[in-house]
Design an enzyme around this catalytic site. Structure first.
Site, mmCIF file in Angstrom:
data_model
loop_
_atom_site.group_PDB
_atom_site.id
_atom_site.type_symbol
_atom_site.label_atom_id
_atom_site.label_comp_id
_atom_site.label_asym_id
_atom_site.label_seq_id
_atom_site.Cartn_x
_atom_site.Cartn_y
_atom_site.Cartn_z
ATOM 1 N N HIS A 108 -7.200 -6.141 0.829
ATOM 2 C CA HIS A 108 -6.281 -5.223 0.577
ATOM 3 C C HIS A 108 -4.885 -5.570 1.437
ATOM 4 O O HIS A 108 -3.917 -4.961 1.371
ATOM 5 C CB HIS A 108 -6.625 -3.652 1.128
ATOM 6 C CG HIS A 108 -5.811 -2.570 0.894
ATOM 7 N ND1 HIS A 108 -5.329 -2.073 -0.317
ATOM 8 C CD2 HIS A 108 -4.954 -1.657 1.697
ATOM 9 C CE1 HIS A 108 -4.364 -1.136 -0.212
ATOM 10 N NE2 HIS A 108 -4.421 -0.949 1.086
ATOM 11 N N SER B 158 0.843 -1.222 -0.091
ATOM 12 C CA SER B 158 0.122 -0.008 -0.138
ATOM 13 C C SER B 158 0.797 1.141 0.046
ATOM 14 O O SER B 158 1.728 1.530 -0.845
ATOM 15 C CB SER B 158 -0.978 -0.075 1.036
ATOM 16 O OG SER B 158 -1.774 0.947 1.036
ATOM 17 N N ASP C 272 -10.504 -5.251 -4.373
ATOM 18 C CA ASP C 272 -9.869 -4.700 -3.614
ATOM 19 C C ASP C 272 -10.731 -3.258 -3.293
ATOM 20 O O ASP C 272 -10.643 -2.496 -4.208
ATOM 21 C CB ASP C 272 -8.401 -4.263 -3.621
ATOM 22 C CG ASP C 272 -7.824 -3.284 -2.787
ATOM 23 O OD1 ASP C 272 -8.405 -3.126 -1.760
ATOM 24 O OD2 ASP C 272 -6.437 -3.285 -2.678
#
Length: 271
Positions: free
Chosen positions: A246, A95, A218
């Site tokens: 995620h 991320s 996601d």
């Protein structure tokens, strides 16, 4: 000044020679990688970090102003690369950790041979008509307001959304507790910077080859955002995992490891 390795609670594992620097994502720390490590430790020298303000990073590592942005954390990763004399390493970032590693690679391109960005995004806000980041201004404003008004509810809501179809009671509890373990004064300004930020302008400047890994479902980062990264990062490849959520390193580490296998250290990567 204290050693950056102490400040960021650097730990090392693995039996391989190729350095692999793992940078965790928003609201987590290096323990988020623990289910993935057994699949990597035979082949890599694993270097794990707790970003300033997270996990067991030293309290004095955190600067409220500098670490309110991903760029501030990238400065720490640059300092770490220098302290470790990294050259030809693989960066594995989840991320915002992927974005932080990307920014660091611009300052120290020789430190890395490959960037691996898992469920990362250059921009979370939609920018119609040509860019879909997944969120409108209204949606992000609501998320930020909830974070300001009720941190506990925000952590529970985001945990459920982030896990999506991969959610179970235990997984939601684990992720929620990870969020709640971080002080609100650390997460709130960084969250605003992340969700309202835009790193698209930097993509063309990246010189290190990259692998973008994205789950098929996601709710935080839509597939279109991953496709945008692949289209605008030089020498990049997109690998889509047939899984949800995620946080694949928490929910599907074996599939994530198989997705990385054969793609991370290719002939072109080797010195």
């Amino acid at each position: 000044m204290a050693d950056i390795r102490h400040l960021l609670n650097i730990t090392e594992h693995g039996r391989g020679e190729t350095p692999l620097l793992l940078i965790h994502g928003f609201g987590c720390d290096q323990t988020a990688w623990r289910r993935l490590l057994p699949y990597l430790e035979a082949d890599y020298r694993l270097i794990l970090v707790d970003l300033a303000g997270f996990g067991c990073a030293a309290p004095e590592a955190f600067d409220p102003e500098r670490h309110a942005t991903p760029a501030g954390h990238a400065e720490d990763i640059v300092a770490l690369c220098d302290a470790l004399s990294l050259e030809g390493a693989v960066m594995l970032g989840h991320s915002i950790g992927g974005t932080i590693g990307l920014l660091a690679s611009m300052a120290r391109p020789r430190a890395f041979r490959r960037l691996v960005m898992v469920c990362s995004s250059a921009r979370y806000l939609d920018d119609p008509p040509d860019y879909r980041g997944g969120y409108s201004h209204e949606q992000l404003d609501g998320l930020m307001q909830l974070m300001e008004q009720n941190y506990l509810d925000w952590a529970g809501t985001l945990s459920k959304v982030a896990l999506g179809d991969a959610a179970t009671g235990d997984r939601e509890h684990d992720l929620r507790e990870r969020f709640l373990a971080v002080e609100p004064q650390v997460l709130r300004p960084l969250a605003r910077s992340i969700f309202l930020g835009d790193t698209r302008r930097h993509l063309a400047e990246v010189s290190v080859p990259s692998l973008i890994v994205q789950t098929a479902r996601d709710a935080i980062v839509p597939l279109e955002a991953a496709e945008y990264l692949q289209a605008h990062l030089p020498e990049s490849e997109l690998a889509v995992m047939e899984s949800a959520g995620h946080y694949p390193q928490l929910t599907d580490p074996e599939l994530l490891a198989r997705t990385l296998q054969g793609r991370v250290t290719t002939r072109a990567d080797r010195p």
